[in-house]
Every structure is written in C-alpha cells, then in structure tokens.
Design an enzyme around this catalytic site. Sequence first.
Site, PDB file in Angstrom:
ATOM      1  N   HIS A 135     -28.824   6.765  14.368  1.00 14.05           N
ATOM      2  CA  HIS A 135     -29.487   5.640  13.723  1.00 14.05           C
ATOM      3  C   HIS A 135     -28.826   4.326  14.122  1.00 14.05           C
ATOM      4  O   HIS A 135     -27.717   4.318  14.681  1.00 14.05           O
ATOM      5  CB  HIS A 135     -29.464   5.794  12.197  1.00 14.05           C
ATOM      6  CG  HIS A 135     -28.086   5.733  11.614  1.00 14.05           C
ATOM      7  ND1 HIS A 135     -27.323   6.861  11.407  1.00 14.05           N
ATOM      8  CD2 HIS A 135     -27.327   4.689  11.210  1.00 14.05           C
ATOM      9  CE1 HIS A 135     -26.160   6.518  10.895  1.00 14.05           C
ATOM     10  NE2 HIS A 135     -26.126   5.187  10.771  1.00 14.05           N
ATOM     11  N   LEU A 136     -29.490   3.229  13.806  1.00 11.79           N
ATOM     12  CA  LEU A 136     -28.971   1.883  14.040  1.00 11.79           C
ATOM     13  C   LEU A 136     -28.846   1.197  12.685  1.00 11.79           C
ATOM     14  O   LEU A 136     -29.850   0.975  11.999  1.00 11.79           O
ATOM     15  CB  LEU A 136     -29.910   1.105  14.966  1.00 11.79           C
ATOM     16  CG  LEU A 136     -29.433  -0.245  15.499  1.00 11.79           C
ATOM     17  CD1 LEU A 136     -30.133  -0.572  16.816  1.00 11.79           C
ATOM     18  CD2 LEU A 136     -29.689  -1.369  14.496  1.00 11.79           C
ATOM     19  N   SER A 137     -27.624   0.880  12.281  1.00 15.10           N
ATOM     20  CA  SER A 137     -27.379   0.293  10.957  1.00 15.10           C
ATOM     21  C   SER A 137     -27.639  -1.210  10.947  1.00 15.10           C
ATOM     22  O   SER A 137     -27.326  -1.911  11.903  1.00 15.10           O
ATOM     23  CB  SER A 137     -25.937   0.548  10.522  1.00 15.10           C
ATOM     24  OG  SER A 137     -25.689   1.918  10.340  1.00 15.10           O
ATOM     25  N   TYR A 217     -21.816  -7.790   9.029  1.00 13.48           N
ATOM     26  CA  TYR A 217     -20.829  -8.586   9.751  1.00 13.48           C
ATOM     27  C   TYR A 217     -21.428  -9.908  10.243  1.00 13.48           C
ATOM     28  O   TYR A 217     -22.612  -9.995  10.553  1.00 13.48           O
ATOM     29  CB  TYR A 217     -20.289  -7.774  10.922  1.00 13.48           C
ATOM     30  CG  TYR A 217     -19.794  -6.399  10.498  1.00 13.48           C
ATOM     31  CD1 TYR A 217     -18.606  -6.239   9.812  1.00 13.48           C
ATOM     32  CD2 TYR A 217     -20.559  -5.251  10.773  1.00 13.48           C
ATOM     33  CE1 TYR A 217     -18.159  -4.992   9.412  1.00 13.48           C
ATOM     34  CE2 TYR A 217     -20.124  -4.001  10.367  1.00 13.48           C
ATOM     35  CZ  TYR A 217     -18.924  -3.869   9.685  1.00 13.48           C
ATOM     36  OH  TYR A 217     -18.499  -2.636   9.282  1.00 13.48           O
ATOM     37  N   ASP A 219     -20.861 -11.586  13.068  1.00 14.42           N
ATOM     38  CA  ASP A 219     -21.289 -11.460  14.466  1.00 14.42           C
ATOM     39  C   ASP A 219     -21.528  -9.979  14.757  1.00 14.42           C
ATOM     40  O   ASP A 219     -20.691  -9.304  15.377  1.00 14.42           O
ATOM     41  CB  ASP A 219     -20.231 -12.039  15.414  1.00 14.42           C
ATOM     42  CG  ASP A 219     -20.015 -13.519  15.191  1.00 14.42           C
ATOM     43  OD1 ASP A 219     -21.017 -14.248  15.127  1.00 14.42           O
ATOM     44  OD2 ASP A 219     -18.851 -13.938  15.071  1.00 14.42           O
ATOM     45  N   PRO A 220     -22.654  -9.448  14.316  1.00 16.64           N
ATOM     46  CA  PRO A 220     -22.892  -8.004  14.417  1.00 16.64           C
ATOM     47  C   PRO A 220     -23.099  -7.526  15.847  1.00 16.64           C
ATOM     48  O   PRO A 220     -23.671  -8.230  16.681  1.00 16.64           O
ATOM     49  CB  PRO A 220     -24.160  -7.795  13.589  1.00 16.64           C
ATOM     50  CG  PRO A 220     -24.877  -9.106  13.687  1.00 16.64           C
ATOM     51  CD  PRO A 220     -23.806 -10.149  13.714  1.00 16.64           C
ATOM     52  N   SER A 221     -22.602  -6.350  16.102  1.00 16.03           N
ATOM     53  CA  SER A 221     -22.871  -5.662  17.365  1.00 16.03           C
ATOM     54  C   SER A 221     -23.787  -4.488  17.024  1.00 16.03           C
ATOM     55  O   SER A 221     -23.326  -3.385  16.692  1.00 16.03           O
ATOM     56  CB  SER A 221     -21.568  -5.159  18.006  1.00 16.03           C
ATOM     57  OG  SER A 221     -21.845  -4.331  19.114  1.00 16.03           O
ATOM     58  N   PHE A 222     -25.088  -4.731  17.042  1.00 17.73           N
ATOM     59  CA  PHE A 222     -26.039  -3.671  16.705  1.00 17.73           C
ATOM     60  C   PHE A 222     -25.927  -2.551  17.726  1.00 17.73           C
ATOM     61  O   PHE A 222     -25.951  -2.788  18.936  1.00 17.73           O
ATOM     62  CB  PHE A 222     -27.467  -4.229  16.678  1.00 17.73           C
ATOM     63  CG  PHE A 222     -27.682  -5.284  15.632  1.00 17.73           C
ATOM     64  CD1 PHE A 222     -27.629  -4.967  14.281  1.00 17.73           C
ATOM     65  CD2 PHE A 222     -27.944  -6.596  15.995  1.00 17.73           C
ATOM     66  CE1 PHE A 222     -27.830  -5.941  13.305  1.00 17.73           C
ATOM     67  CE2 PHE A 222     -28.149  -7.573  15.037  1.00 17.73           C
ATOM     68  CZ  PHE A 222     -28.083  -7.247  13.686  1.00 17.73           C
ATOM     69  N   HIS A 223     -25.830  -1.329  17.248  1.00 22.29           N
ATOM     70  CA  HIS A 223     -25.630  -0.205  18.160  1.00 22.29           C
ATOM     71  C   HIS A 223     -26.059   1.106  17.507  1.00 22.29           C
ATOM     72  O   HIS A 223     -26.245   1.176  16.285  1.00 22.29           O
ATOM     73  CB  HIS A 223     -24.161  -0.097  18.562  1.00 22.29           C
ATOM     74  CG  HIS A 223     -23.256   0.228  17.402  1.00 22.29           C
ATOM     75  ND1 HIS A 223     -22.797  -0.742  16.518  1.00 22.29           N
ATOM     76  CD2 HIS A 223     -22.747   1.410  16.962  1.00 22.29           C
ATOM     77  CE1 HIS A 223     -22.040  -0.176  15.604  1.00 22.29           C
ATOM     78  NE2 HIS A 223     -22.000   1.137  15.847  1.00 22.29           N
ATOM     79  N   SER A 225     -24.576   4.805  17.134  1.00 26.01           N
ATOM     80  CA  SER A 225     -23.378   5.632  17.324  1.00 26.01           C
ATOM     81  C   SER A 225     -23.771   6.982  17.923  1.00 26.01           C
ATOM     82  O   SER A 225     -24.702   7.632  17.438  1.00 26.01           O
ATOM     83  CB  SER A 225     -22.656   5.844  15.986  1.00 26.01           C
ATOM     84  OG  SER A 225     -22.073   4.644  15.528  1.00 26.01           O
TER      85      SER A 225
END
Length: 280
Positions: A135-137, A217, A219-223, A225
């Site tokens: 998933h992408l949080s 956050y 400066d989010p780093s959408f990713h 996992s």
Amino acid sequence: MLVGYSSSSDEEVENPSELKDSTGKRRTVSSSGSFEEDCHDRAENKKMRIEQQGPKTRLPVPGCLLAMFPGEEEPDNDTSLHDGRIRSFKHERGNWATYVYFPYPPDEDFMELLEELLEVAGAHSVLLTQQREFHLSVSQTVVLTHHWIQPFTESLKGGLTNCKRFVCSAGSLRVYSNAERTRTFLGMEVSAGHAQLAEIMKMVDKTMIEFRLDTFYKDPSFHVSLAWCVGDFTAQLKECLKELQGLVDHHEEGAFLLTLDCRELRWRAGNKTFSFPLRS
C-alpha cells in the site's frame, strides 16, 4: 392407687452427647458439655478449611461475551507472534492503531522482481521479509480510541467528497526506517502523481488535526514499502542499493514501473477496514 412419677433427675437420655437447640435440631456438644464452645470449634474448623483451599481461580470470560465488545479486545504484545516486530507505542485497552492508505494489488511481474530484490539483499547479509500486503500511506500510524472510529470515518468522508481518482507511478528504490529505528524498509518512491497525493494528504491532515492526532510528514516521500527487517540496516541496504536499482531498471524487457490506480482510499483501525471511492 398410688402412681409413681419420676423426677427430672431420673429421665433417660439416649445419647448424652446430643442435645436439641431452639429449632429442634440435634447438636453435638463437646465432652465439656458446652454448646457455645462446640459452635466456636465448628467455626474455626470451617475457617481453616477455607484457608487451606487458597484463593479462588478467576474463570476466563466466555468468547461469546468478548465478541459482543470488539472494541475492548486487547491484542497480544508477544513479539514472537509478530515476526519480532516491536510496538511503536504502548498498547492500552480500547486504543486502535490507525492509518490511511491506497492499496496496491501486486501482479506477477512485480512479485518476480521482488523475489530477485530479496535474493540480492540476502547476499549482502540483509534478510528482508516481503510485506504481507502492499500500500501507499498518506498518514502516519496514529492511536485512535474505539469510540472515535465512527466520527473519524465521517470526518474523512466529508473531506474527500470532491477528491478525484488519479494514477501515480513509482520506479526508484529508497531505504526507510521507522522513528525508533527498530525496523528498516525497502520502498519504491513515487515519481508521478505526487501533487495529487499531497492534496489527499492535506484532506487527511485536517481530520487528524480535528482529533488532535499527528499529521503526515512536512516533506513526505510517498512510497510503496516492498519488504522490511527488524533492526537498523539502513547502512547495509544503502551499500547495495545501486545493485538493487539495476534489477528494477533492467527488468526483463525494460525498466519496471509500479503503477497505482488511486481510485479508492482506505483506512484501517485495528482489525476494521473502511473504504471510500474517489470520484471518476
């Protein structure tokens, strides 16, 4: 005729150790003949028997009753039952770990690539475990009390009413770790669709603020996992990151690109999952 009457001293008693009390029931007396002393002895003997038995064992609550109150169910804190993972926050009865995300359904091509990535990481002494689901949080994992679940759900739905469906993609590997550095993650960072995800994040943050919870956050780093391991292995993974990225860039016929159709936002509170379709 003379009739002889025996005196009270001449009356016979069948068993001199048994007398009747005021209720008519027989009571045994001690050799001293004291009824009060005999009652005291009986009470002392009963007290001794209770003390010898020890405290009563508390019976477990029937499963049917626990099912009636799912919000009060307390999860197991034994790390051996959770692949060695450690809780980021202390569990308290009635509290639920909650996060908001877009699900990613993996295809065969993705799973083949992931298997190769885990093999190379293992060769560098980093034994990764693939995620159970992908998933992408768009939120941090926060603690939500059980009675807040329904109003929290309504607040999210209200904020997402005008959000439209979109597509995002990812293709660059990146190493992540949780704040406590008790787990390390290998993720695939979003390269397209970042602006739309940021808008969704803002809507979710409004609900978090409403319930006084942590926002996402700055400066989010959408990713997404891909895999994880217990402990801080960020340095070891970064050492082999270039080799891992090479597998992504030269996968079979060309570079692999993870494509995520963001058409349904979900949020999970404990073992409950809620979903909200975005507008077409």
